[in-house]
Scaffold this active site. Sequence first.
Site, PDB file in Angstrom:
ATOM      1  N   LYS A   1      -2.284  -8.170  -7.852  1.00 20.54           N
ATOM      2  CA  LYS A   1      -3.188  -7.930  -6.741  1.00 20.54           C
ATOM      3  C   LYS A   1      -2.607  -6.800  -5.904  1.00 20.54           C
ATOM      4  CE  LYS A   1      -3.131  -9.264  -2.642  1.00 20.54           C
ATOM      5  NZ  LYS A   1      -3.574  -7.937  -2.046  1.00 20.54           N
ATOM      6  N   PRO A   2      -3.205  -5.633  -5.918  1.00 15.57           N
ATOM      7  CA  PRO A   2      -2.710  -4.537  -5.089  1.00 15.57           C
ATOM      8  C   PRO A   2      -3.126  -4.733  -3.635  1.00 15.57           C
ATOM      9  CG  PRO A   2      -4.674  -3.826  -6.252  1.00 15.57           C
ATOM     10  CD  PRO A   2      -4.374  -5.230  -6.719  1.00 15.57           C
ATOM     11  N   ALA A   3      -2.626  -3.892  -2.751  1.00 16.68           N
ATOM     12  CA  ALA A   3      -3.032  -3.961  -1.350  1.00 16.68           C
ATOM     13  C   ALA A   3      -4.487  -3.525  -1.210  1.00 16.68           C
ATOM     14  CB  ALA A   3      -2.131  -3.072  -0.500  1.00 16.68           C
TER      15      ALA A   3
ATOM     16  N   GLY B   1       6.724  -6.413  -0.430  1.00 12.47           N
ATOM     17  CA  GLY B   1       5.998  -6.341   0.824  1.00 12.47           C
ATOM     18  C   GLY B   1       6.880  -6.792   1.961  1.00 12.47           C
ATOM     19  N   SER B   2       6.256  -7.236   3.037  1.00 12.48           N
ATOM     20  CA  SER B   2       7.019  -7.610   4.223  1.00 12.48           C
ATOM     21  C   SER B   2       7.759  -8.926   4.026  1.00 12.48           C
ATOM     22  CB  SER B   2       6.063  -7.756   5.418  1.00 12.48           C
ATOM     23  OG  SER B   2       5.161  -8.820   5.156  1.00 12.48           O
TER      24      SER B   2
ATOM     25  N   GLU C   1      11.614  -3.101  11.839  1.00  8.92           N
ATOM     26  CA  GLU C   1      11.330  -2.038  10.876  1.00  8.92           C
ATOM     27  C   GLU C   1      10.232  -1.154  11.473  1.00  8.92           C
ATOM     28  OE1 GLU C   1       9.419  -3.403   7.250  1.00  8.92           O
ATOM     29  OE2 GLU C   1      10.770  -2.144   6.103  1.00  8.92           O
TER      30      GLU C   1
ATOM     31  N   TRP D   1       0.813  -1.226   0.000  1.00  8.96           N
ATOM     32  CA  TRP D   1       0.000   0.000   0.000  1.00  8.96           C
ATOM     33  C   TRP D   1       0.841   1.268   0.000  1.00  8.96           C
ATOM     34  CZ3 TRP D   1       1.820   2.553   4.090  1.00  8.96           C
ATOM     35  CH2 TRP D   1       2.278   1.819   5.170  1.00  8.96           C
ATOM     36  N   ASN D   2       2.136   1.177   0.309  1.00 12.90           N
ATOM     37  CA  ASN D   2       2.864   2.430   0.544  1.00 12.90           C
ATOM     38  C   ASN D   2       3.232   3.191  -0.718  1.00 12.90           C
ATOM     39  OD1 ASN D   2       4.802   0.524  -0.141  1.00 12.90           O
ATOM     40  ND2 ASN D   2       6.295   1.261   1.346  1.00 12.90           N
TER      41      ASN D   2
ATOM     42  N   CYS E   1      10.233   1.204   2.484  1.00 15.98           N
ATOM     43  CA  CYS E   1      11.131   0.083   2.800  1.00 15.98           C
ATOM     44  C   CYS E   1      12.579   0.536   2.899  1.00 15.98           C
ATOM     45  CB  CYS E   1      11.008  -0.969   1.716  1.00 15.98           C
ATOM     46  SG  CYS E   1      11.357  -0.274   0.096  1.00 15.98           S
TER      47      CYS E   1
ATOM     48  N   GLU F   1      11.000  -8.268  -3.163  1.00 15.70           N
ATOM     49  CA  GLU F   1      11.425  -6.949  -2.671  1.00 15.70           C
ATOM     50  C   GLU F   1      10.810  -6.804  -1.286  1.00 15.70           C
ATOM     51  OE1 GLU F   1      13.599  -5.747  -6.104  1.00 15.70           O
ATOM     52  OE2 GLU F   1      13.528  -5.126  -4.017  1.00 15.70           O
ATOM     53  N   LEU F   2      11.584  -7.068  -0.235  1.00 14.24           N
ATOM     54  CA  LEU F   2      11.004  -7.271   1.081  1.00 14.24           C
ATOM     55  C   LEU F   2      11.349  -6.129   2.046  1.00 14.24           C
ATOM     56  CD1 LEU F   2      11.697 -11.113   1.232  1.00 14.24           C
ATOM     57  CD2 LEU F   2       9.664  -9.918   0.397  1.00 14.24           C
TER      58      LEU F   2
HETATM   59  N1  LIG Z   1      11.637  -3.907  -0.802  1.00 14.22           N
HETATM   60  C1  LIG Z   1      10.727  -3.104  -1.350  1.00 14.22           C
HETATM   61  O1  LIG Z   1      10.851  -2.635  -2.499  1.00 14.22           O
HETATM   62  C2  LIG Z   1       9.490  -2.760  -0.562  1.00 14.22           C
HETATM   63  C3  LIG Z   1       8.660  -1.750  -1.057  1.00 14.22           C
HETATM   64  C4  LIG Z   1       7.505  -1.422  -0.316  1.00 14.22           C
HETATM   65  C5  LIG Z   1       7.205  -2.075   0.875  1.00 14.22           C
HETATM   66  N2  LIG Z   1       8.043  -3.048   1.318  1.00 14.22           N
HETATM   67  C6  LIG Z   1       7.762  -3.702   2.589  1.00 14.22           C
HETATM   68  O2  LIG Z   1       6.345  -3.981   2.699  1.00 14.22           O
HETATM   69  C7  LIG Z   1       5.945  -3.862   4.060  1.00 14.22           C
HETATM   70  C8  LIG Z   1       4.789  -2.892   4.181  1.00 14.22           C
HETATM   71  O3  LIG Z   1       3.833  -3.117   3.177  1.00 14.22           O
HETATM   72  P1  LIG Z   1       2.556  -3.989   3.503  1.00 14.22           P
HETATM   73  O4  LIG Z   1       2.088  -3.744   4.891  1.00 14.22           O
HETATM   74  O5  LIG Z   1       1.582  -3.840   2.402  1.00 14.22           O
HETATM   75  O6  LIG Z   1       3.197  -5.465   3.447  1.00 14.22           O
HETATM   76  P2  LIG Z   1       2.436  -6.842   3.510  1.00 14.22           P
HETATM   77  O7  LIG Z   1       3.484  -7.854   3.296  1.00 14.22           O
HETATM   78  O8  LIG Z   1       1.559  -6.957   4.687  1.00 14.22           O
HETATM   79  O9  LIG Z   1       1.450  -6.825   2.231  1.00 14.22           O
HETATM   80  C9  LIG Z   1       1.991  -6.694   0.950  1.00 14.22           C
HETATM   81  C10 LIG Z   1       1.001  -7.309  -0.037  1.00 14.22           C
HETATM   82  O10 LIG Z   1       0.902  -8.695   0.252  1.00 14.22           O
HETATM   83  C11 LIG Z   1      -0.473  -9.056   0.389  1.00 14.22           C
HETATM   84  N3  LIG Z   1      -0.543 -10.195   1.292  1.00 14.22           N
HETATM   85  C12 LIG Z   1      -0.489 -10.209   2.637  1.00 14.22           C
HETATM   86  N4  LIG Z   1      -0.553 -11.483   3.100  1.00 14.22           N
HETATM   87  C13 LIG Z   1      -0.663 -12.284   2.006  1.00 14.22           C
HETATM   88  C14 LIG Z   1      -0.772 -13.694   1.799  1.00 14.22           C
HETATM   89  N5  LIG Z   1      -0.792 -14.552   2.827  1.00 14.22           N
HETATM   90  N6  LIG Z   1      -0.855 -14.171   0.523  1.00 14.22           N
HETATM   91  C15 LIG Z   1      -0.850 -13.304  -0.528  1.00 14.22           C
HETATM   92  N7  LIG Z   1      -0.741 -11.966  -0.402  1.00 14.22           N
HETATM   93  C16 LIG Z   1      -0.652 -11.462   0.857  1.00 14.22           C
HETATM   94  C17 LIG Z   1      -1.144  -7.807   0.891  1.00 14.22           C
HETATM   95  O11 LIG Z   1      -2.532  -7.850   0.609  1.00 14.22           O
HETATM   96  C18 LIG Z   1      -0.430  -6.756   0.062  1.00 14.22           C
HETATM   97  O12 LIG Z   1      -1.000  -6.683  -1.220  1.00 14.22           O
HETATM   98  C19 LIG Z   1       7.159  -3.369   4.808  1.00 14.22           C
HETATM   99  O13 LIG Z   1       7.840  -4.457   5.401  1.00 14.22           O
HETATM  100  C20 LIG Z   1       8.046  -2.764   3.726  1.00 14.22           C
HETATM  101  O14 LIG Z   1       9.406  -2.791   4.078  1.00 14.22           O
HETATM  102  C21 LIG Z   1       9.190  -3.403   0.637  1.00 14.22           C
HETATM  103  O1  LIG Z   2       8.923   1.419  -0.068  1.00 15.78           O
HETATM  104  C1  LIG Z   2       9.531   0.996  -0.984  1.00 15.78           C
HETATM  105  C2  LIG Z   2       9.764   1.741  -2.247  1.00 15.78           C
HETATM  106  O2  LIG Z   2      10.519   0.901  -3.087  1.00 15.78           O
HETATM  107  C3  LIG Z   2      10.397   3.040  -1.930  1.00 15.78           C
HETATM  108  S1  LIG Z   2      11.178   3.847  -3.240  1.00 15.78           S
HETATM  109  O3  LIG Z   2      10.292   4.969  -3.625  1.00 15.78           O
HETATM  110  O4  LIG Z   2      11.362   2.899  -4.364  1.00 15.78           O
HETATM  111  O5  LIG Z   2      12.459   4.322  -2.702  1.00 15.78           O
END
Ligand SMILES: NC(=O)c1ccc[n+]([C@@H]2O[C@H](COP(=O)([O-])OP(=O)(O)OC[C@H]3O[C@@H](n4cnc5c(N)ncnc54)[C@H](O)[C@@H]3O)[C@@H](O)[C@H]2O)c1
Ligand SMILES: O=C[C@H](O)CS(=O)(=O)O
Length: 484
Positions: free
Chosen positions: A179-181, A233-234, A386, A155-156, A289, A255-256
């Site tokens: 699938k978006p958030a 995501g996470s 984090e 979502w961020n 992230c 990308e975690l």
């Molecule tokens: N490395 C990167 O480029 C990057 C970029 C943005 C965010 N992040 C990380 O994402 C986290 C925050 O974003 P968030 O809260 O949306 O993360 P999240 O992992 O909770 O959710 C990310 C996505 O995964 C989906 N999801 C959650 N559980 C799932 C499952 N069991 N099966 C399938 N899909 C599932 C969510 O609906 C969402 O679309 C932070 O840890 C951040 O560091 C990393």
């Molecule tokens: O949160 C993660 C994004 O990848 C941040 S950035 O805009 O790509 O730096």
Amino acid sequence: MSTLTQSNLVKNDNYWQGRWQSAAQRFAVTNPATGELLAEVADATPAQAQQAVSAAAEAFGSWSALPAAERSALLLRWQQLLLAHQDELALLLTLEQGKPLAEAKGEIAYGASYLQWFAEEAKRVYGDTIPAPAADKRILVIKQPVGVVTAITPWNFPNAMIARKAAAALAAGCTFVVKPAQQTPLSALALAELAAQAGIPAGVFNVLASTDAKGIGAVLTKDPLVAKCSFTGSTQVGKTLLAQCAEGVKRVSMELGGNAPFIVFEDADLDAAVQGLMASKFRNAGQTCVCTNRVYVQASVLPQFSQKLQQAVAALRIGNGTAPGIDLGPLIDEAACQKVHSLVQDAMTAGAELICGGQRQHSSGLFYLPTILTGVNAAMAVVQQEIFGPVVALQSFDSEAEVLAKANATEHGLAAYFYSRDIGRIFRVSEGLSYGMVGVNEGIISNAAAPFGGVKQSGYGREGSKYGLEDYLTIKYICLGGLA
Ligand SMILES: NC(=O)c1ccc[n+]([C@@H]2O[C@H](COP(=O)([O-])OP(=O)(O)OC[C@H]3O[C@@H](n4cnc5c(N)ncnc54)[C@H](O)[C@@H]3O)[C@@H](O)[C@H]2O)c1
Ligand SMILES: O=C[C@H](O)CS(=O)(=O)O
């Protein structure tokens, strides 16, 4: 939202096979700054996810056979439409995610830059000829698109995280289902509308908004028609998805999560370091992230640095991101607010000193005040986890060796930052930091030309740069025999 209702970019149905698709159920999308209802979006089901994957599979043959120059032109058209609608897209993004409008506009330009970058890269998927070991043979190497790509995004950055993946996938000749958030589907659906307007064929770009993340995710990671899954995501969710992809030995990009150190050496330009920290820490209210998570300042300059930082933080304006001049919007939801506050309280209980902030702006609402903690240590959760919020966790160090060991003492390895004007130190520390990306005298390092990604439990694969296309290609070796 009222200023957007006339816009045809506000969609509340899902999109696959080139058509807007309803669902039996709908879910609410709300504005984190006000709590107002923005839209009620079709809640896609796993069966519908299978339909979307099938549509992508049906479209793959013709899309991958399209000359690269034609795919490139369509990506550029899409990019131009994003920029032509930048203000509308930015307002929609701020309404559903909360970041200040200026940041949202920046995100639209950032997402569009990946479309432009990979429109160019599409035309440079080169192969090889290799000297054969025998006179009657020839060795050819070609690169081909992996096939149907699925994506699950956070979502961020509800526009850029999708554009960053879709641009590379489509440039390579893959088709794409995302699938978006659940918190931020509107930006994704607006991207689909503009893809359609750009002339991207049915089935090539597909969007499934849903509250059933697990059910949809099971299809996007296990369906036999899926060749690759790209996740942002996470780390916790990434591990789940990795395991699901392993069943079918599918390609993955991960990308975690991150835990970025920000190191200020005594030879640094302290004003530049404060500026870099403000940019890295408070972007998206600390919800990125690559946000700085731990701040290490060499002991001899800590008082001076801390004073400058307090002045900069005091100038931050917090409020609804649609208002002019706002630096910090709300956190995404109640759970995020509670997590950030618990990290601050835990640190203070363990002996950290609160310099400013440390609470919500109001007893209700999702606005958390910009916060500085000092005297934190490695035993505290605010250092180990984090934060994903506007909290600076300050601590001092004495030697280069000490701070390098502390900076690397995490299972994450996404981004790291340090400020120094000593060229020898710059090389030693850049090479010694166990991270995928290092900012030297710079707090904002993400751009389409650079390989974005991490090591250790921050994942693998790269997005952007020439390397980003390889994640969507497979190498085929062709041996021509009987040529004597
Ligand atoms: N490395 C990167 O480029 C990057 C970029 C943005 C965010 N992040 C990380 O994402 C986290 C925050 O974003 P968030 O809260 O949306 O993360 P999240 O992992 O909770 O959710 C990310 C996505 O995964 C989906 N999801 C959650 N559980 C799932 C499952 N069991 N099966 C399938 N899909 C599932 C969510 O609906 C969402 O679309 C932070 O840890 C951040 O560091 C990393
Ligand atoms: O949160 C993660 C994004 O990848 C941040 S950035 O805009 O790509 O730096």
